[in-house]
Structure formats: structure tokens, C-alpha cells
Design a protein around this motif. Structure first.
Motif, PDB file in Angstrom:
ATOM      1  N   LYS A 254      18.278   9.297 -16.444  1.00  0.00           N
ATOM      2  CA  LYS A 254      17.437   8.963 -15.299  1.00  0.00           C
ATOM      3  C   LYS A 254      18.062   9.517 -14.012  1.00  0.00           C
ATOM      4  N   LEU A 255      19.391   9.378 -13.876  1.00  0.00           N
ATOM      5  CA  LEU A 255      20.067   9.906 -12.689  1.00  0.00           C
ATOM      6  C   LEU A 255      19.866  11.423 -12.590  1.00  0.00           C
ATOM      7  N   ILE A 256      19.937  12.077 -13.745  1.00  0.00           N
ATOM      8  CA  ILE A 256      19.766  13.534 -13.763  1.00  0.00           C
ATOM      9  C   ILE A 256      18.325  13.899 -13.368  1.00  0.00           C
ATOM     10  N   ASP A 257      17.362  13.187 -13.968  1.00  0.00           N
ATOM     11  CA  ASP A 257      15.958  13.448 -13.648  1.00  0.00           C
ATOM     12  C   ASP A 257      15.684  13.221 -12.164  1.00  0.00           C
TER      13      ASP A 257
ATOM     14  N   ALA B 135      17.087  23.246  -5.770  1.00  0.00           N
ATOM     15  CA  ALA B 135      18.404  23.486  -6.380  1.00  0.00           C
ATOM     16  C   ALA B 135      18.246  23.862  -7.844  1.00  0.00           C
ATOM     17  N   GLU B 136      19.251  24.502  -8.374  1.00  0.00           N
ATOM     18  CA  GLU B 136      19.227  24.806  -9.815  1.00  0.00           C
ATOM     19  C   GLU B 136      19.233  23.484 -10.560  1.00  0.00           C
ATOM     20  N   PRO B 137      18.270  23.240 -11.474  1.00  0.00           N
ATOM     21  CA  PRO B 137      18.216  21.921 -12.122  1.00  0.00           C
ATOM     22  C   PRO B 137      19.466  21.642 -12.957  1.00  0.00           C
ATOM     23  N   LEU B 138      19.849  20.369 -12.986  1.00  0.00           N
ATOM     24  CA  LEU B 138      20.970  19.975 -13.845  1.00  0.00           C
ATOM     25  C   LEU B 138      20.500  20.031 -15.294  1.00  0.00           C
ATOM     26  N   PRO B 139      21.356  20.497 -16.193  1.00  0.00           N
ATOM     27  CA  PRO B 139      20.948  20.574 -17.607  1.00  0.00           C
ATOM     28  C   PRO B 139      20.908  19.183 -18.244  1.00  0.00           C
ATOM     29  N   ALA B 140      20.163  19.061 -19.346  1.00  0.00           N
ATOM     30  CA  ALA B 140      20.213  17.807 -20.121  1.00  0.00           C
ATOM     31  C   ALA B 140      21.670  17.603 -20.543  1.00  0.00           C
TER      32      ALA B 140
ATOM     33  N   MET C 288      36.560   5.376 -28.327  1.00  0.00           N
ATOM     34  CA  MET C 288      36.347   6.790 -28.049  1.00  0.00           C
ATOM     35  C   MET C 288      35.697   6.898 -26.675  1.00  0.00           C
ATOM     36  N   VAL C 289      35.876   8.055 -26.047  1.00  0.00           N
ATOM     37  CA  VAL C 289      35.308   8.260 -24.716  1.00  0.00           C
ATOM     38  C   VAL C 289      34.248   9.334 -24.828  1.00  0.00           C
ATOM     39  N   LEU C 290      33.081   9.128 -24.187  1.00  0.00           N
ATOM     40  CA  LEU C 290      32.186  10.261 -24.079  1.00  0.00           C
ATOM     41  C   LEU C 290      32.022  10.602 -22.621  1.00  0.00           C
ATOM     42  N   LYS C 291      32.054  11.907 -22.339  1.00  0.00           N
ATOM     43  CA  LYS C 291      31.968  12.364 -20.957  1.00  0.00           C
ATOM     44  C   LYS C 291      31.071  13.580 -20.883  1.00  0.00           C
ATOM     45  N   ILE C 292      30.338  13.654 -19.810  1.00  0.00           N
ATOM     46  CA  ILE C 292      29.418  14.789 -19.643  1.00  0.00           C
ATOM     47  C   ILE C 292      30.233  16.076 -19.516  1.00  0.00           C
ATOM     48  N   ASN C 293      29.815  17.086 -20.253  1.00  0.00           N
ATOM     49  CA  ASN C 293      30.561  18.343 -20.276  1.00  0.00           C
ATOM     50  C   ASN C 293      30.404  19.132 -18.966  1.00  0.00           C
ATOM     51  N   ASP C 294      29.212  19.132 -18.396  1.00  0.00           N
ATOM     52  CA  ASP C 294      28.907  19.958 -17.226  1.00  0.00           C
ATOM     53  C   ASP C 294      29.515  19.364 -15.947  1.00  0.00           C
ATOM     54  N   ILE C 295      30.370  20.138 -15.299  1.00  0.00           N
ATOM     55  CA  ILE C 295      31.117  19.603 -14.155  1.00  0.00           C
ATOM     56  C   ILE C 295      30.213  19.371 -12.936  1.00  0.00           C
TER      57      ILE C 295
ATOM     58  N   THR D 109      27.140  18.402 -12.954  1.00  0.00           N
ATOM     59  CA  THR D 109      26.460  17.112 -13.166  1.00  0.00           C
ATOM     60  C   THR D 109      27.387  15.963 -12.798  1.00  0.00           C
ATOM     61  N   ARG D 110      28.646  16.098 -13.175  1.00  0.00           N
ATOM     62  CA  ARG D 110      29.622  15.044 -12.840  1.00  0.00           C
ATOM     63  C   ARG D 110      29.681  14.828 -11.332  1.00  0.00           C
ATOM     64  N   GLU D 111      29.705  15.967 -10.593  1.00  0.00           N
ATOM     65  CA  GLU D 111      29.821  15.850  -9.138  1.00  0.00           C
ATOM     66  C   GLU D 111      28.607  15.160  -8.551  1.00  0.00           C
ATOM     67  N   VAL D 112      27.438  15.447  -9.103  1.00  0.00           N
ATOM     68  CA  VAL D 112      26.215  14.818  -8.604  1.00  0.00           C
ATOM     69  C   VAL D 112      26.223  13.321  -8.932  1.00  0.00           C
ATOM     70  N   LEU D 113      26.603  12.955 -10.133  1.00  0.00           N
ATOM     71  CA  LEU D 113      26.569  11.541 -10.544  1.00  0.00           C
ATOM     72  C   LEU D 113      27.627  10.689  -9.834  1.00  0.00           C
ATOM     73  N   GLY D 114      28.800  11.258  -9.608  1.00  0.00           N
ATOM     74  CA  GLY D 114      29.832  10.576  -8.841  1.00  0.00           C
ATOM     75  C   GLY D 114      30.421   9.327  -9.486  1.00  0.00           C
ATOM     76  N   PHE D 115      30.913   8.394  -8.643  1.00  0.00           N
ATOM     77  CA  PHE D 115      31.694   7.243  -9.102  1.00  0.00           C
ATOM     78  C   PHE D 115      31.141   5.937  -8.539  1.00  0.00           C
ATOM     79  N   THR D 116      31.355   4.842  -9.229  1.00  0.00           N
ATOM     80  CA  THR D 116      31.210   3.515  -8.612  1.00  0.00           C
ATOM     81  C   THR D 116      32.568   3.247  -7.970  1.00  0.00           C
ATOM     82  N   ASP D 117      32.811   2.002  -7.527  1.00  0.00           N
ATOM     83  CA  ASP D 117      34.137   1.799  -6.923  1.00  0.00           C
ATOM     84  C   ASP D 117      35.224   1.633  -7.977  1.00  0.00           C
TER      85      ASP D 117
END
Ligand SMILES: NC(=O)c1ccc[n+]([C@@H]2O[C@H](COP(=O)([O-])OP(=O)(O)OC[C@H]3O[C@@H](n4cnc5c(N)ncnc54)[C@H](O)[C@@H]3O)[C@@H](O)[C@H]2O)c1
Ligand SMILES: [Zn+2]
Length: 674
Positions: free
Chosen positions: A96-99, A108-113, A290-297, A299-307
Motif C-alpha cells: 500500500k505504501l508503494i502504491d 517519478a519513476e514508479p517503485l517496483p513491486a 528470519m529477516v525479510l527486507k526489501i531488496n530495492d534501495i 524503495t527503502r528510502e521512500v518507505l523510511g523509518f518509524t522512531d
């Protein structure tokens, strides 16, 4: 509700202090997580977060004995998921955040799935390394994320961390320091012998080791570390997590060997389940999920952090390994060797759907080392097939405790006990009912003499009614005969004859089975087979010296001493001689050795097979080697002459290289057996 929240905040902050600062947890992680979740729920319901709540800060506390280090880039905690459904919820939020971003930024260039990288969640102490000018210049703990403790000298004891690398720029890399489980058990083994304090678990051991002022002490723990993220960097730019990992590897920084991309969440969930079931139990280090993390950097920058944590990663927590409960009492049993073993009776606790109320405490020495008391809170380890073990005592001052009494007499026969090392023994070898019954039924069991229809009940009846207190009595016609058997309750003609026939039949036995039946302390079926193969006859085994025994691959000092001591015992020798005189005839059939085997390079050598061979199965290869006069064993040691490594050979190959044992490829092996 506010009151409960205040209570939880106070509790959790106290637990944090014990866990992060003292490296001495008060409760297990499972319990901590339960209270933490309760607090989070209350906060969400009420919309109130108390100022000192642990839910909005990263956990560790700084110990003032260390110099502070300000991280160039902040370190974070991880959002957590306990179930597949939690992961699906999380994935929905991410999409949803990506959409939303893509809709709001049409130019902007769309973020990938999202593609998720799946990695192991190492359970140790978080560490942040700084490299500059190609050198390791700093190492610090996470602290509360912004400032950590400088622990460079301690971290330098970790051999896998490179002190210099090719890349010259300034950057920080985050990872986890762990203590290998094999090192933990070796350390505790030694501590047991010297009476030193035991390490509670691998996480606390790693954390405690890094926070040792005395670096020599740190070095003794043989720590290791895995790295998974670059925080700050002056001029590194990556498009994906995979690129970042490749950079680490290129600079010889140890990234976890497991890192897999998934575009499909259901496939990822299935893989987590598979990994937990198949790979997790094989690991030599602790992971708690286990940890799952988005591969695309980007996208990471757009999604950011909570506190507290990034929105682009989540930890999936495995079912806890350690649980806590209260120890109510201890019961003592005697086994076939006369050893007295304690079992803890516990406040029933649910572990993965099974109610556990008993756990082993190993021996009297173990109770003293662990410092557990009646009424205290203890951590126990979940285990699938064996009875769980009491791991350590948890500090809980609210409970009233009393010391565990050392038993003075045998729980079976009442004989006074003797103490040898960590163990208590009942010396009443031939008169102690439980001991005798266990020993005779072990002798007759499937892995031993395999006497058909013989059960523990039989052993009990024979001891109590006929005074049979030694395996040799079974073959003694004065002590056991048709007439005597027929006088026993529940023994008809047929049953008595069957038993006597089975006993007669067992006289012609395999040497390895006979040795196993005798129950030599510290040996099992496999070692008895090794003894039979090495010495070839009962006389030779009985005469074996300590030096000959320790030369057998897989035999250490303790086993060698046990074997020598066993065959030096008068009662044992008498018993064996009586059996031989009654016609018991253990024999050994050596594998047939081919003609001209003496010319083979494998003749008389010790060989280990590992990995998959393309041209023949492992058993065929073993049989072939044996006909050439080689001894094929399961583990690599200094005594190994050759390791034959097929495809995907793993730790045995590493071990061989480490010890400088000659390694042959399949091709070289085939060449040599032509
Ligand atoms: N028993 C206690 O008294 C007690 C007290 C406090 C905390 N705890 C435990 O500690 C947990 C909280 O600690 P936390 O906030 O540091 O969370 P966490 O340790 O569970 O997860 C966050 C950390 O995981 C590490 N990590 C490991 N492998 C990783 C990978 N491949 N990729 C990214 N990161 C990886 C990172 O260092 C990160 O800081 C609690 O859930 C609880 O289980 C227990
Ligand atoms: Zn006894």
C-alpha cells in the motif's frame, strides 16, 4: 489500564537492565515478548505512551566503564511478526505504501513491486564496525541506536573480521557477534571440569564476551560475526541489497551464507517453514528467526523509518527455544551403571502445545553449578524428542526458595551413596534392584544380545524370584533352568522353553553387539562397532591399552579411560569369563580384503567420505574402500588420512583443510581405486 501500563513499563525496563547491561536475564525472551506485546496493545488501545516506555526506543543501555562512540548513522531495531498472518499483514502495508507513492508521484519513476531478501536473524550482540582508509578503525555496540560503547580491542579478537580491506572509503557496517554453539559447549565442558561458572546461552555469552574489559577473556570464547547492512557511507551507492552484500563479500567481510530473493510471499513463507525444519537444527549458531527486507534501495528510502525500526524490513520470530517455569521438587533415580540422576518436577508449562512438567538436571554437580533451588524460577530448553533440560536459574527475588538436598542413600536400595566427580553412585552393584534390572534388560535388548521375548518385566521377575543379578547368570544352568522358570508365576511350559531357546541362541553373537550389551560407560552402539572392527576379537578388546584406544577416530580420553577401566574391573572380568565358559561366543567377521589390497594407497588408512559422489553411492564407496583394507569413519580428525569430497561437501571438508588432511576429489579417488 494506566496502572497496568506503568507496571509493565517498570517490569520491562528492569528486564532490559538485566538483559542488556548485566547480560543476566531475569526472564526468557518468550516471556519478555509476551509482556512487551501486552504493553504495545494497551498503548494502541489507549493512545497513551508513557515517557519511559521501552516500545519507542532501541533497547541496549550503555555501561559507563566503556568509552562512548557516536555512530555515524543510527542503528535500528526490527518490526516483528510472530505468524504467517502477521507477515501477510505487513506485506499488505508495504504494498500500500508503494502504491500510494506511485499514485502521488506520477512523474517519478514508479517503485517496483517488492522483492524481499530473506536472511537469517542472528541472535547475538549487534555490532557496528567503521572502516576508513582500508582499515578497521572502530567497533561499537548498538547502545540505544545513536551512541554505543567502543569495543574495538574485543572485536579484534574475532578472526573472521578483516582488519584491513581493499576499499579505501569511509563506511560503517552492521552485524551480529555470535558465539558458535560448538564453542559454547566446549567452553562449558571445560568449565565443568575446572568448576568455573557456566555460560548460560550463546547470546549472553557473546554479549558478555564483547563487554569483557580483559580482552584475553574475550579471545577465549572464540567468537564469530556476520554482517548484513551498511549504515553510513561516504560515497558508496547501491541499487539493491544484493549489490551491497556482494560488496561486503568482495571486501572479505563475512555476510551470512544464506540470502535469497522472493517476489512471492507464499513461497517465502513456505521457505521459512522449510528452513526452520531442515536447516535451522543444523546450524552452529543461534538464530531467533528470519529477516525479510526489501531488496530495492530506492524503495527503502521512500518507505523510511518509524522512531524504532525501518518500514521496509520485518523479523519473523521462530518459536522460542527457552521457556521459564518454577522448579517444585527434584526426584532421584538410579540407572544401570549405578549413576544417580536427578529430574526436576516443574510447574506445568505449555511448550508448543505439549505440557511439560519434568526436565533433567543431569547430575549432582550440575545442580550445584547451575545454582538452582527448590521453588526458584528456571529456564528450560524445548526439545522435540528427549526430555527437556533445566538450563539455568532466573533471578526472581519474589519466590521463596530452599536448597536442593543432596541425597545420602540410593532411591532404589537405600545403600549409602559415593561421590565421584560430578556424579553420585550407588555402589551396591549386585543388590540394587533397579540397577540390576536395568543392566540385565539392557544386556538382553535389541541393540545387545537381542534375546527374544526378554523384557524389563522378565529381568525384574528373574531378579526378585531367582536372584539373577548378573548377565552371566542367564547362561548358568544352576541359576536358570526349565524347572526354576516353571515355578514362577505367569510362566507356562511354552513361554519358559521359548525363553531358554532364545537365551541359547544368543550365545552365538556378534562381537559389537556383545560389547554393547555389556554397557561399557560412555560408549554406544557405534563405538562398540569401532572397537570390534579395530581389535577383531574379544581378547584383543579386553587387552586394549589407553594409547591404542585413543588412536581410534572419534575416541577421546574419557572413552578410552572408560574402556580400560571397565575391563580392569574384577566383577566384569569374572562375569565375562563365566559367560565364555558357558559357551557364549562373540565373533567378528572382518570385511573380506581383496587380493593385492596391500598395494593400495588406502590399505590400513582411515578415510572419511563426504558430499555426493556422482559415480557411486556412499555405501558402495565405503564397501570398496573396506575391501582395500581401509577403515571408513564418520568424522574428520587428526587421525584421518584421506577425505574424499564429493559435490556440496560441507563442514567435514572445511575441517580437513583446517587440519591439513589430504583431500581427494571423486576423480582422484576413482583413479586410485582403478
Ligand atoms: N529476556 C529478557 O529479559 C529480554 C530483555 C530485553 C530484550 N529481550 C529480547 O530482545 C528482543 C528485543 O531486542 P531488539 O529490539 O534488539 O530486537 P531484536 O534483537 O529481536 O531485532 C533487531 C536486531 O536484529 C539484528 N539482526 C540479526 N540478524 C539480522 C539480519 N540478517 N538483518 C538485519 N538485522 C539483523 C539487528 O542487529 C537488529 O538490531 C526482544 O524481542 C526480546 O526477545 C529479552
Ligand atoms: Zn542402589
Amino acid at each position: 489500564m494506566q496502572e497496568r501500563m506503568r507496571e509493565l513499563v517498570a517490569l520491562l525496563n528492569d528486564y532490559d537492565y538485566h538483559y542488556y547491561t548485566l547480560d543476566n536475564p531475569k526472564v526468557t525472551d518468550a516471556e519478555y515478548d509476551r509482556l512487551y506485546d501486552e504493553l504495545r496493545r494497551l498503548e494502541a488501545e489507549s493512545g497513551v505512551v508513557l515517557p519511559d516506555s521501552p516500545t519507542h526506543r532501541v533497547g541496549d543501555v550503555i555501561v559507563d566503564t566503556f568509552v562512548e562512540h557516536k555512530h555515524l548513522s543510527r542503528l535500528w531495531s526490527l518490526d516483528k511478526a510472530q505468524s504467517a498472518d502477521d507477515l501477510r499483514e505487513w506485506d499488505k502495508r508495504v504494498r500500500k505504501l508503494i502504491d500510494d507513492y506511485n499514485t502521488k508521484n506520477p512523474d517519478a519513476e514508479p517503485l517496483p513491486a517488492p522483492t524481499y531478501m530473506l536472511e537469517q536473524k542472528f541472535d547475538g550482540l549487534t555490532i557496528n564496525l567503521t572502516y576508513d582508509g582500508g582499515a578497521l578503525v572502530q567497533a561499537a555496540t548498538r547502545g540505544r541506536g545513536v551512541v554505543g560503547e567502543s569495543v574495538l580491542p574485543q572485536v579484534k579478537t574475532i578472526r573472521s573480521i578483516p582488519l584491513s580491506i581493499d576499499y579505501q572509503g569511509l563506511f560503517e557496517v552492521q552485524g551480529e557477534v555470535i558465539m558458535p554453539l560448538s564453542e559454547l559447549s566446549a567452553y562449558n565442558q571445560k568449565a565443568t571440569e575446572t568448576g568455573a561458572e557456566l555460560l548460560k546461552n550463546a547470546r549472553n555469552a557473546a554479549s558478555g564476551a564483547i563487554r569483557q574489559k580483559n580482552v584475553e577473556e574475550t579471545a577465549k570464547r572464540n567468537l564469530d560475526a556476520y554482517f548484513y547492512a551498511i549504515g553510513y557511507s561516504a560515497d558508496l551507492n547501491f541499487n539493491t541489497h544484493e549489490e551491497m552484500t556482494a560488496f561486503l563479500r568482495a571486501n572479505r567481510i563475512k555476510a551470512g551464507s544464506y540470502s535469497k530473493p522472493f517476489a512471492d510471499l507464499d513461497e517465502l513463507i513456505a521457505e521459512i517453514e522449510r528452513f526452520d525444519r531442515e536447516d535451522h537444527p543444523q546450524l552452529d549458531y543461534l538464530i531467533d528467526g528470519m529477516v525479510l527486507k526489501i531488496n530495492d534501495i530506492r524503495t527503502r528510502e521512500v518507505l523510511g523509518f518509524t522512531d524504532k525500526f525501518p518500514r521496509w524490513a520485518v523479523a519473523f520470530k521462530f518459536e522460542a527455544e527457552e521457556y521459564s517455569t518454577v522448579l517444585h521438587s527434584v526426584v532421584w533415580d538410579v540407572g544401570r551403571t549405578g549413576k544417580i540422576t536427578p529430574t526436576a518436577l516443574l510447574e506445568p508449562v505449555d511448550i508448543g502445545g505439549v505440557t511439560v512438567q519434568r526436565a533433567t538436571l543431569n547430575n549432582w554437580g550440575d545442580i550445584q553449578r547451575k545454582g538452582v533451588d527448590i521453588g526458584c524460577r528456571v529456564a528450560i530448553r524445548r526439545s522435540n524428542d528427549v526430555i527437556p533440560e533445566v538450563l539455568y536459574k532466573l533471578d526472581d527475588e519474589s519466590l521463596e526458595t530452599s536448597p536442593i538436598e543432596k541425597p545420602e542413600t540410593c532411591p532404589s536400595c537405600g545403600h549409602e551413596l559415593v561421590e565421584k566427580g560430578a556424579h553420585l553412585f550407588c555402589p551396591n552393584v549386585t543388590g540394587c534392584a533397579t540397577q540390576v534390572i536395568e543392566r540385565v534388560s539392557h544386556f538382553a535388548s535389541r541393540g545387545g544380545m537381542d534375546i527374544e521375548t526378554f523384557s524389563i518385566k522378565t529381568a525384574e521377575q528373574l531378579f526378585k524370584e531367582l536372584g539373577i543379578n548378573d548377565p552371566a547368570d542367564l547362561y548358568d544352568p544352576q541359576k536358570l533352568n526349565l524347572e526354576k522358570l516353571l515355578s514362577l508365576p505367569r510362566f507356562g511350559q511354552k513361554k519358559a522353553e521359548n525363553l531358554l531357546n532364545a537365551i541359547e541362541k544368543s550365545k552365538n553373537c556378534d562381537l559389537a553387539a556383545f560389547l554393547n550389551a555389556l554397557g561399557i560407560p560412555n560408549t554406544g552402539q557405534r563405538m562398540c562397532r569401532d572397537l570390534a572392527e579395530t581389535f577383531g576379537s574379544l581378547e584383543a578388546v579386553r587387552a586394549a591399552t589407553f594409547e591404542q584406544l585413543v588412536a581410534i577416530p572419534g575416541f577421546g580420553d574419557i572413552v578410552a579411560e572408560s574402556v580400560v577401566g571397565f575391563f580392569a574391573t574384577e566383577r566384569i572380568n569374572e562375569s565375562i569369563d563365566r559367560m565364555l565358559a558357558s559357551g557364549v561366543a562373540p565373533h567378528f567377521e572382518a570385511p573380506e580384503i581383496a587380493e593385492a589390497a596391500e598395494d593400495s594407497v588406502f590399505f590400513g588408512k582411515t578415510v572419511v567420505l563426504t558430499g555426493t559422489l556422482q559415480t557411486m553411492g556412499r555405501n558402495d564407496a565405503k564397501a570398496k574402500l573396506e575391501t582395500l583394507g581401509a577403515k571408513v569413519t564418520g568424522s574428520v580428525s587428526k587421525k584421518t588420512d584421506f577425505v574424499i569430497a564429493g559435490e556440496e561437501a560441507g563442514s567435514k571438508l572445511d575441517k580437513a583443510r583446517e587440519l591439513g588432511v589430504e583431500v581427494l576429489t571423486e576423480e582422484q579417488f576413482l583413479e586410485k581405486i582403478k
